[in-house]
Design a protein around this motif. Structure first.
Motif, mmCIF file in Angstrom:
data_model
loop_
_atom_site.group_PDB
_atom_site.id
_atom_site.type_symbol
_atom_site.label_atom_id
_atom_site.label_comp_id
_atom_site.label_asym_id
_atom_site.label_seq_id
_atom_site.Cartn_x
_atom_site.Cartn_y
_atom_site.Cartn_z
ATOM 1 N N VAL A 143 -21.877 -5.908 41.712
ATOM 2 C CA VAL A 143 -20.779 -5.185 41.071
ATOM 3 C C VAL A 143 -21.158 -4.836 39.636
ATOM 4 O O VAL A 143 -20.932 -3.715 39.164
ATOM 5 C CB VAL A 143 -19.483 -6.024 41.101
ATOM 6 N N ALA A 144 -21.772 -5.811 38.949
ATOM 7 C CA ALA A 144 -22.218 -5.541 37.577
ATOM 8 C C ALA A 144 -23.284 -4.443 37.562
ATOM 9 O O ALA A 144 -23.310 -3.603 36.651
ATOM 10 C CB ALA A 144 -22.773 -6.821 36.949
ATOM 11 N N GLY A 145 -24.162 -4.433 38.568
ATOM 12 C CA GLY A 145 -25.166 -3.381 38.656
ATOM 13 C C GLY A 145 -24.531 -2.013 38.854
ATOM 14 O O GLY A 145 -24.980 -1.016 38.282
ATOM 15 N N VAL A 146 -23.475 -1.955 39.660
ATOM 16 C CA VAL A 146 -22.765 -0.693 39.869
ATOM 17 C C VAL A 146 -22.135 -0.222 38.559
ATOM 18 O O VAL A 146 -22.213 0.959 38.206
ATOM 19 C CB VAL A 146 -21.688 -0.854 40.963
ATOM 20 N N VAL A 147 -21.510 -1.149 37.828
ATOM 21 C CA VAL A 147 -20.892 -0.794 36.544
ATOM 22 C C VAL A 147 -21.958 -0.298 35.567
ATOM 23 O O VAL A 147 -21.753 0.675 34.827
ATOM 24 C CB VAL A 147 -20.141 -2.009 35.952
ATOM 25 N N LEU A 153 -27.242 -7.961 32.133
ATOM 26 C CA LEU A 153 -27.455 -9.410 32.112
ATOM 27 C C LEU A 153 -26.676 -10.084 33.244
ATOM 28 O O LEU A 153 -27.209 -10.963 33.938
ATOM 29 C CB LEU A 153 -27.019 -9.975 30.762
ATOM 30 N N ILE A 154 -25.414 -9.674 33.421
ATOM 31 C CA ILE A 154 -24.613 -10.248 34.509
ATOM 32 C C ILE A 154 -25.252 -9.947 35.864
ATOM 33 O O ILE A 154 -25.280 -10.791 36.766
ATOM 34 C CB ILE A 154 -23.175 -9.709 34.459
ATOM 35 N N CYS A 155 -25.768 -8.740 35.990
ATOM 36 C CA CYS A 155 -26.447 -8.354 37.235
ATOM 37 C C CYS A 155 -27.631 -9.280 37.511
ATOM 38 O O CYS A 155 -27.779 -9.809 38.617
ATOM 39 C CB CYS A 155 -26.903 -6.904 37.138
ATOM 40 N N ILE A 156 -28.453 -9.501 36.492
ATOM 41 C CA ILE A 156 -29.627 -10.360 36.666
ATOM 42 C C ILE A 156 -29.224 -11.798 36.975
ATOM 43 O O ILE A 156 -29.704 -12.413 37.926
ATOM 44 C CB ILE A 156 -30.511 -10.321 35.407
ATOM 45 N N VAL A 157 -28.302 -12.354 36.147
ATOM 46 C CA VAL A 157 -27.904 -13.756 36.316
ATOM 47 C C VAL A 157 -27.197 -13.962 37.656
ATOM 48 O O VAL A 157 -27.476 -14.920 38.391
ATOM 49 C CB VAL A 157 -26.991 -14.192 35.152
ATOM 50 N N GLY A 158 -26.285 -13.051 37.998
ATOM 51 C CA GLY A 158 -25.538 -13.204 39.248
ATOM 52 C C GLY A 158 -26.444 -13.152 40.461
ATOM 53 O O GLY A 158 -26.347 -13.995 41.357
ATOM 54 N N ILE A 159 -27.347 -12.175 40.471
ATOM 55 C CA ILE A 159 -28.234 -12.036 41.625
ATOM 56 C C ILE A 159 -29.235 -13.183 41.682
ATOM 57 O O ILE A 159 -29.515 -13.722 42.757
ATOM 58 C CB ILE A 159 -28.952 -10.684 41.588
ATOM 59 N N THR A 160 -29.774 -13.583 40.518
ATOM 60 C CA THR A 160 -30.743 -14.677 40.502
ATOM 61 C C THR A 160 -30.103 -15.984 40.961
ATOM 62 O O THR A 160 -30.646 -16.708 41.796
ATOM 63 C CB THR A 160 -31.344 -14.850 39.099
ATOM 64 N N ALA A 161 -28.920 -16.298 40.401
ATOM 65 C CA ALA A 161 -28.232 -17.534 40.790
ATOM 66 C C ALA A 161 -27.806 -17.475 42.251
ATOM 67 O O ALA A 161 -27.963 -18.442 43.005
ATOM 68 C CB ALA A 161 -27.016 -17.753 39.888
ATOM 69 N N GLY A 162 -27.257 -16.335 42.652
ATOM 70 C CA GLY A 162 -26.823 -16.201 44.033
ATOM 71 C C GLY A 162 -27.969 -16.270 45.010
ATOM 72 O O GLY A 162 -27.838 -16.793 46.117
ATOM 73 N N THR A 163 -29.126 -15.760 44.599
ATOM 74 C CA THR A 163 -30.320 -15.803 45.439
ATOM 75 C C THR A 163 -30.838 -17.224 45.586
ATOM 76 O O THR A 163 -31.248 -17.643 46.662
ATOM 77 C CB THR A 163 -31.428 -14.924 44.823
ATOM 78 N N SER A 164 -30.819 -17.967 44.492
ATOM 79 C CA SER A 164 -31.387 -19.312 44.509
ATOM 80 C C SER A 164 -30.671 -20.226 45.488
ATOM 81 O O SER A 164 -31.307 -21.040 46.164
ATOM 82 C CB SER A 164 -31.323 -19.912 43.095
ATOM 83 N N ILE A 165 -29.353 -20.090 45.564
ATOM 84 C CA ILE A 165 -28.586 -20.996 46.428
ATOM 85 C C ILE A 165 -28.919 -20.810 47.901
ATOM 86 O O ILE A 165 -29.328 -21.766 48.569
ATOM 87 C CB ILE A 165 -27.077 -20.831 46.158
ATOM 88 N N PRO A 166 -28.762 -19.602 48.459
ATOM 89 C CA PRO A 166 -29.102 -19.460 49.875
ATOM 90 C C PRO A 166 -30.584 -19.627 50.156
ATOM 91 O O PRO A 166 -30.971 -20.102 51.221
ATOM 92 C CB PRO A 166 -28.640 -18.033 50.209
#
Length: 359
Positions: free
Chosen positions: A177-181, A213-226
């Motif tokens: 979503v942050a990437g879209v914004v 920054l939100i795009c990077i952090v969100g995707i990186t954190a979200g990626t790490s978990i799964p």
């Protein structure tokens, strides 16, 4: 385009949640990586400089954009395929729309005189002309559509995912979503300039940096978990396959017909191995009456003794059909854990017997 690379890396880790089992899904995933690699090649400064000087056009920029769009489109098609759960495709519009976008970008590139950013008649970077701004608007719109659609699909999957996986999917969706914004912010300024070349609208640096920054952090954190969850699950399955192997080899060596020869994923191989061990044990009940105990040591001893009798030529009787072990009520994980204990005891018995024979 750096954030697109992050999106694709996210897609690769998400693929471990539900492995691609069909050739279509595999083609889409590999297509995404191949197109991304080509996009990075056409982003390299030496390549760009050489192509611009050789062709006197911005061909490298066009190729970078087209391969980037192809990568995003392949990723969206992959996400759609792995989240449909066997249902008919819900997004038949993906490839026809992508083809239209590519045609429009190519047409605008040619209308612009093989330039996107350069001033008419100039051979150095400068203001972007109207045709170039239309080109960039179409480009951003399709990238945003791919991000938004992929985020929507995974947000829907998050509703039925386990808690830890759900958290990763939600964080990744927020990053998208942050990437879209981020891209929408750039596109709004671009469209405003297209409609009014004299506009004073400019990109807001704080918004641009914050959403990026939100795009990077969100995707990186979200990626790490799964990715961590899938990696740990894979390690557990590999350990289970390794521990079950001695028991499986003993049974399939005596009853080779129970082995199912077919391609399978790691998880499918584990389930298949459990079923093959069960079939082998059922065959052994025609040689010896199975124990009533559920203790893994006693079951392993019975398997070893029954296999020894079968190899010695004892004539088989009628299988009792008794399923050894506790009633797992279809819980494959618990059944696998119990069989791993039996396999460990069976391996120890064989080791002691080998040592005894050697002495």
């Amino acid at each position: 385009m750096d954030w697109l690379a992050l999106i694709l890396l996210w897609g690769a880790s998400i693929s471990r949640i539900r492995p691609a089992r069909h050739s279509h899904e595999q083609r889409m995933l590999w297509g995404a990586f191949t197109a991304l690699a080509m996009s990075r090649v056409f982003s390299a400064a030496p390549i760009v400089a050489w192509m611009d000087a050789t062709t006197a056009t911005e061909l490298a920029t066009l190729l970078r954009h087209l391969t980037g769009l192809a990568s995003a489109t392949c990723l969206l098609a992959y996400v759609e395929a792995i989240t449909r759960d066997g249902r008919p495709s819900r997004a038949r519009w993906i490839w026809p729309t992508a083809a239209v976008v590519v045609a429009v970008l190519t047409a605008m590139f040619l209308l612009r005189g093989d330039r996107i950013y350069w001033v008419d008649g100039a051979f150095a970077p400068g203001d972007t002309a109207i045709q170039g701004r239309i080109y960039l608007t179409v480009f951003d719109v399709w990238l945003m559509a791919c991000l938004a659609a992929a985020g929507w699909l995974f947000a829907g999957y998050a509703r039925v995912a386990p808690p830890l996986l759900r958290l990763g999917l939600v964080l990744s969706t927020l990053g998208m979503v942050a990437g879209v914004v981020n891209r929408a912010h750039v596109m709004v300024v671009n469209v405003a300039t297209l409609l009014d070349p004299g506009t004073t609208w400019r990109e807001i640096p704080v918004l641009h940096k914050a959403t990026f920054l939100i795009c990077i952090v969100g995707i990186t954190a979200g990626t790490s978990i799964p990715a961590w969850r899938a990696g740990m699950a894979r390690l557990r399955d590999m350990a289970a396959l390794r521990e079950l192997r001695p028991l499986w080899e003993g049974l399939t060596g005596q009853y080779p017909d129970v082995a199912l020869l077919m391609e399978a994923t790691l998880k499918e191989r584990l389930v298949r191995r459990v079923l093959e061990i069960r079939d082998g044990m059922l065959n052994l009940t025609s040689i010896s009456e199975p124990p009533t105990s559920e203790d893994p040591r006693e079951v392993a001893q019975w398997v070893a003794d029954a296999l020894k009798a079968a190899r010695a030529g004892r004539a088989p009787g009628i299988p009792s059909g008794t399923i050894l072990g506790p009633d797992f009520a279809g819980d494959m994980e618990k059944e696998t854990q119990w069989l791993r204990q039996v396999a460990t005891q069976f391996k120890e018995l064989n080791s002691r017997r080998t040592v005894s024979l050697a002495s």
